[in-house]
Design a protein around this motif. Structure first.
Motif, mmCIF file in Angstrom:
data_model
loop_
_atom_site.group_PDB
_atom_site.id
_atom_site.type_symbol
_atom_site.label_atom_id
_atom_site.label_comp_id
_atom_site.label_asym_id
_atom_site.label_seq_id
_atom_site.Cartn_x
_atom_site.Cartn_y
_atom_site.Cartn_z
ATOM 1 N N LEU A 343 76.732 70.145 -30.808
ATOM 2 C CA LEU A 343 76.461 68.350 -29.750
ATOM 3 C C LEU A 343 75.670 69.351 -28.541
ATOM 4 C CD1 LEU A 343 80.086 67.106 -30.258
ATOM 5 C CD2 LEU A 343 77.912 65.992 -30.543
ATOM 6 N N LEU A 344 76.145 70.546 -27.890
ATOM 7 C CA LEU A 344 76.202 70.995 -26.709
ATOM 8 C C LEU A 344 74.552 71.622 -27.342
ATOM 9 C CD1 LEU A 344 78.656 74.196 -26.545
ATOM 10 C CD2 LEU A 344 78.423 72.384 -25.204
ATOM 11 N N LEU A 345 74.412 71.897 -28.416
ATOM 12 C CA LEU A 345 72.861 71.807 -28.380
ATOM 13 C C LEU A 345 71.687 70.668 -27.780
ATOM 14 C CD1 LEU A 345 70.334 74.016 -28.871
ATOM 15 C CD2 LEU A 345 70.563 72.973 -31.457
ATOM 16 N N MET A 346 72.767 69.461 -29.384
ATOM 17 C CA MET A 346 71.395 68.439 -28.497
ATOM 18 C C MET A 346 72.295 67.990 -26.966
ATOM 19 S SD MET A 346 73.218 66.178 -31.405
ATOM 20 C CE MET A 346 72.159 64.916 -31.502
ATOM 21 N N LYS A 347 72.591 67.799 -26.579
ATOM 22 C CA LYS A 347 72.770 67.697 -24.611
ATOM 23 C C LYS A 347 71.849 68.875 -24.114
ATOM 24 C CE LYS A 347 75.997 68.180 -21.017
ATOM 25 N NZ LYS A 347 77.996 68.265 -20.343
ATOM 26 N N LYS A 348 72.038 70.101 -24.607
ATOM 27 C CA LYS A 348 70.790 71.058 -23.656
ATOM 28 C C LYS A 348 69.139 70.660 -23.514
ATOM 29 C CE LYS A 348 68.607 75.494 -23.998
ATOM 30 N NZ LYS A 348 68.640 76.536 -24.873
ATOM 31 N N TYR A 354 65.971 63.562 -27.192
ATOM 32 C CA TYR A 354 66.359 62.686 -26.790
ATOM 33 C C TYR A 354 66.542 62.333 -25.982
ATOM 34 C CZ TYR A 354 68.518 66.159 -30.739
ATOM 35 O OH TYR A 354 68.044 66.955 -31.877
ATOM 36 N N ASP A 355 66.615 60.196 -26.094
ATOM 37 C CA ASP A 355 66.666 59.728 -24.747
ATOM 38 C C ASP A 355 68.123 60.156 -23.894
ATOM 39 O OD1 ASP A 355 68.023 57.485 -23.227
ATOM 40 O OD2 ASP A 355 67.337 56.235 -24.838
ATOM 41 N N PRO A 356 68.018 60.407 -23.132
ATOM 42 C CA PRO A 356 68.840 61.044 -22.247
ATOM 43 C C PRO A 356 70.483 59.837 -21.867
ATOM 44 C CG PRO A 356 67.337 61.382 -21.082
ATOM 45 C CD PRO A 356 66.513 60.375 -22.161
ATOM 46 N N ASP A 360 73.855 60.878 -23.839
ATOM 47 C CA ASP A 360 75.163 61.012 -23.870
ATOM 48 C C ASP A 360 75.893 60.098 -24.118
ATOM 49 O OD1 ASP A 360 73.967 63.372 -22.006
ATOM 50 O OD2 ASP A 360 73.823 61.296 -19.874
ATOM 51 N N CYS A 361 75.753 58.665 -24.663
ATOM 52 C CA CYS A 361 76.107 57.711 -24.862
ATOM 53 C C CYS A 361 77.167 58.216 -26.699
ATOM 54 C CB CYS A 361 75.723 56.824 -25.215
ATOM 55 S SG CYS A 361 75.592 55.521 -23.646
ATOM 56 N N PHE A 362 76.324 59.451 -27.470
ATOM 57 C CA PHE A 362 76.513 59.706 -28.651
ATOM 58 C C PHE A 362 77.615 60.805 -27.940
ATOM 59 C CE2 PHE A 362 75.312 62.846 -31.980
ATOM 60 C CZ PHE A 362 76.105 61.274 -32.651
ATOM 61 N N ILE A 363 77.142 61.294 -27.460
ATOM 62 C CA ILE A 363 78.534 62.012 -27.234
ATOM 63 C C ILE A 363 79.557 61.862 -26.700
ATOM 64 C CG2 ILE A 363 78.659 64.975 -25.996
ATOM 65 C CD1 ILE A 363 75.210 65.302 -26.463
ATOM 66 N N LEU A 398 87.040 74.849 -27.679
ATOM 67 C CA LEU A 398 87.555 73.954 -26.572
ATOM 68 C C LEU A 398 86.812 74.242 -25.265
ATOM 69 C CD1 LEU A 398 89.210 71.969 -25.107
ATOM 70 C CD2 LEU A 398 90.732 72.819 -24.814
ATOM 71 N N HIS A 399 85.736 73.657 -25.181
ATOM 72 C CA HIS A 399 84.748 73.853 -23.437
ATOM 73 C C HIS A 399 85.233 72.708 -22.537
ATOM 74 C CE1 HIS A 399 81.148 75.849 -26.349
ATOM 75 N NE2 HIS A 399 81.634 75.432 -27.830
ATOM 76 N N ALA A 400 84.114 73.320 -21.338
ATOM 77 C CA ALA A 400 85.542 72.610 -19.844
ATOM 78 C C ALA A 400 83.898 71.575 -20.221
ATOM 79 C CB ALA A 400 84.765 73.520 -19.054
ATOM 80 N N THR A 401 83.524 70.887 -19.093
ATOM 81 C CA THR A 401 83.135 69.986 -19.173
ATOM 82 C C THR A 401 81.682 70.192 -18.637
ATOM 83 O OG1 THR A 401 84.695 68.281 -17.714
ATOM 84 C CG2 THR A 401 82.587 67.690 -17.524
ATOM 85 N N ASN A 402 81.560 71.026 -18.291
ATOM 86 C CA ASN A 402 80.626 71.852 -17.525
ATOM 87 C C ASN A 402 79.860 72.684 -18.842
ATOM 88 O OD1 ASN A 402 82.010 74.253 -17.748
ATOM 89 N ND2 ASN A 402 81.651 74.288 -15.386
ATOM 90 N N GLY A 403 80.207 72.277 -19.947
ATOM 91 C CA GLY A 403 79.753 73.387 -21.373
ATOM 92 C C GLY A 403 80.716 74.959 -21.642
#
Length: 458
Positions: A343-348, A354-356, A360-363, A398-403
């Motif tokens: 998930l973190l890699l996809m967000k990156k 990916y469609d931004p 975001d909706c998927f994550i 466990l990650h914070a909101t900022n990753g």
């Protein structure tokens, strides 16, 4: 029974107490909830109402003349086991409470005096649990029926197909032979084809079922229309059909490690998948989604180098689901990623691969709205920070909101760590979902409620 409607009650709740002022208080607490409320002043009256109505949840006082709450709930458990049971009890009613737990198999007990917000929350959670259990039972029955039907279809198909590991020509022939079945129930038939396709792959690379589950979860949560949902489910079940003619060596190698001819062949599989399905009218739209599911948002994908919203919506969503599963299976990179790493890699890479907005909706769906959507391990549960207890073991990082990484998988929680998590969560203005591994014993965790005025919880 529970009914989901915009203009009426969603559940029937029976409230039992011999004191009219208690019933009035309960009526006041629940007056704004979408429940059909029934009231009984004794256990005998409650049993009569249960004979006349389908009741989803009963809340009974422990101490009542004639028939106490524990005896009533035991009778309800015997006669109406599908009706959830909650006991209202005072601190001095420990004997009655134990009896209700042992004989009435109650869902919860609530101490008097109760907290209104907590009472409402407990009832909502109980009804949500009841609905989920009924839905699980319905799906289990449906699965059994479909399995029987699939067995019948498999017996027919087995006589026409010499081997499940057929090459491209055999697969195309199988699709043609099954076209009549597909017209009658193409969704069911697609599941059969996906099962046959899976026989070409090693067990750890049979990803269709997980991709379908993600697609269906997204479609249900974001209320996609029926046609779009069906096309996406078809595409998810058959997205890798174009790989059937690959060698075992090519199938086993991560796509990031392919070179020259192998990479060229890899880049053709979405187009080949569409070609295989084009002659079947019910799956032509799904075939188009398969063709474009390896396009990239920045225009550097394949096979047509489409860019941005020129890529079909379903293809953009299918790519997210496929990449999420294949990253965890080691099919994309040489190293298998954990769920959170994927998930973190996809967000990156949102805005490039990916469609931004869709990313975001998927994550959000996978981490916040429905964190259990792709949990294959039933021994893991998702909790918010205020339901954590000392001694629990983290099942995921466990990650914070900022990753930023906060706690590693396998960490045992202490009360001090939990307090720090709550404080950090409040400073970020967000909510953490913490994945906890259930204990090996059958005894459940003790979930302690923190008062909203507790400085640690604040």
């Amino acid at each position: 029974m529970i009914v989901e409607r915009d203009d009426g009650p969603i559940a029937t709740v029976l409230l039992v107490d011999d004191e009219e002022n208690i019933l009035s208080s309960l009526r006041r607490v629940l007056r704004n909830e979408r429940y059909l409320l029934l009231f009984a002043s004794s256990g005998a009256v409650a049993l009569e109402l249960l004979e006349q109505h389908e009741v989803d949840l009963i809340v009974s006082d422990a101490r009542m003349p004639g028939m106490d709450g524990a005896t009533l709930l035991a009778k309800v458990q015997q006669g109406w086991p599908g009706c959830l049971r909650i006991l209202l009890t005072g601190y001095a009613d420990i004997t009655t409470t134990i009896k209700a737990i042992n004989e009435g198999q109650i869902y919860r007990y609530i101490s008097k005096p109760w907290d209104d917000d907590e009472l409402r929350l407990i009832i909502r959670q109980a009804l949500a649990f009841e609905f989920s259990e009924r839905e699980r039972q319905r799906l289990e029955r449906l699965t059994q029926e479909q399995n029987a039907h699939l067995q019948e279809l498999n017996e027919t198909l087995e006589r026409r197909v010499q081997a499940r590991t057929a090459e491209l020509e055999e697969t195309a022939g199988m699709l043609d032979v099954a076209y009549a079945e597909l017209r009658r129930s193409y969704v069911t038939a697609t599941e059969v084809f996906a099962g046959l396709v899976n026989q070409r792959f090693n067990k750890d690379r049979q990803t269709n079922a997980q991709v379908v589950a993600l697609i269906k979860g997204y479609a249900e949560h974001y209320q996609l229309d029926e046609r779009t949902s069906n096309d996406l489910a078809m595409a998810a079940a058959l997205y890798n059909i174009g790989k059937l003619t690959w060698s075992d060596q090519l199938l086993a190698r991560p796509s990031d490690l392919l070179y020259k001819e192998e990479r060229a062949r890899y880049r053709k599989y979405p187009e080949l998948g569409e070609n295989l399905l084009m002659t079947l009218e019910p799956v032509q739209d799904a075939g188009r989604l398969i063709r474009h599911h390896q396009e990239r948002w920045d225009g550097h994908g394949f096979p047509d180098r489409l860019e941005g919203e020129a890529i079909p919506f379903g293809s953009r969503l299918l790519k997210l689901c496929v990449d999420f599963i294949e990253l965890q299976r080691g099919m994309f990179l040489e190293r298998r990623l954990s769920r959170d790493e994927a998930l973190l890699l996809m967000k990156k890479y949102k805005g490039r691969l990916y469609d931004p907005q869709l990313c975001d909706c998927f994550i959000e769906l996978c981490t916040t709205l429905a964190p259990d959507l792709v949990l294959a391990d039933a021994s893991i549960m998702a909790l918010d920070t205020r339901r954590l207890s000392a001694g629990m073991i983290l099942a995921r990082n466990l990650h914070a909101t900022n990753g930023m990484l906060l706690l590693n998988e396998g960490k045992q929680l202490t009360q001090q760590l939990i307090s720090k998590l709550i404080t950090f969560e409040a400073s970020e203005g967000g909510r953490y979902t913490v994945f906890i591994r259930k204990p090996e014993s059958d005894a459940p965790f003790k979930m302690e409620r923190r008062d909203e005025h507790d400085p640690v919880a604040g």
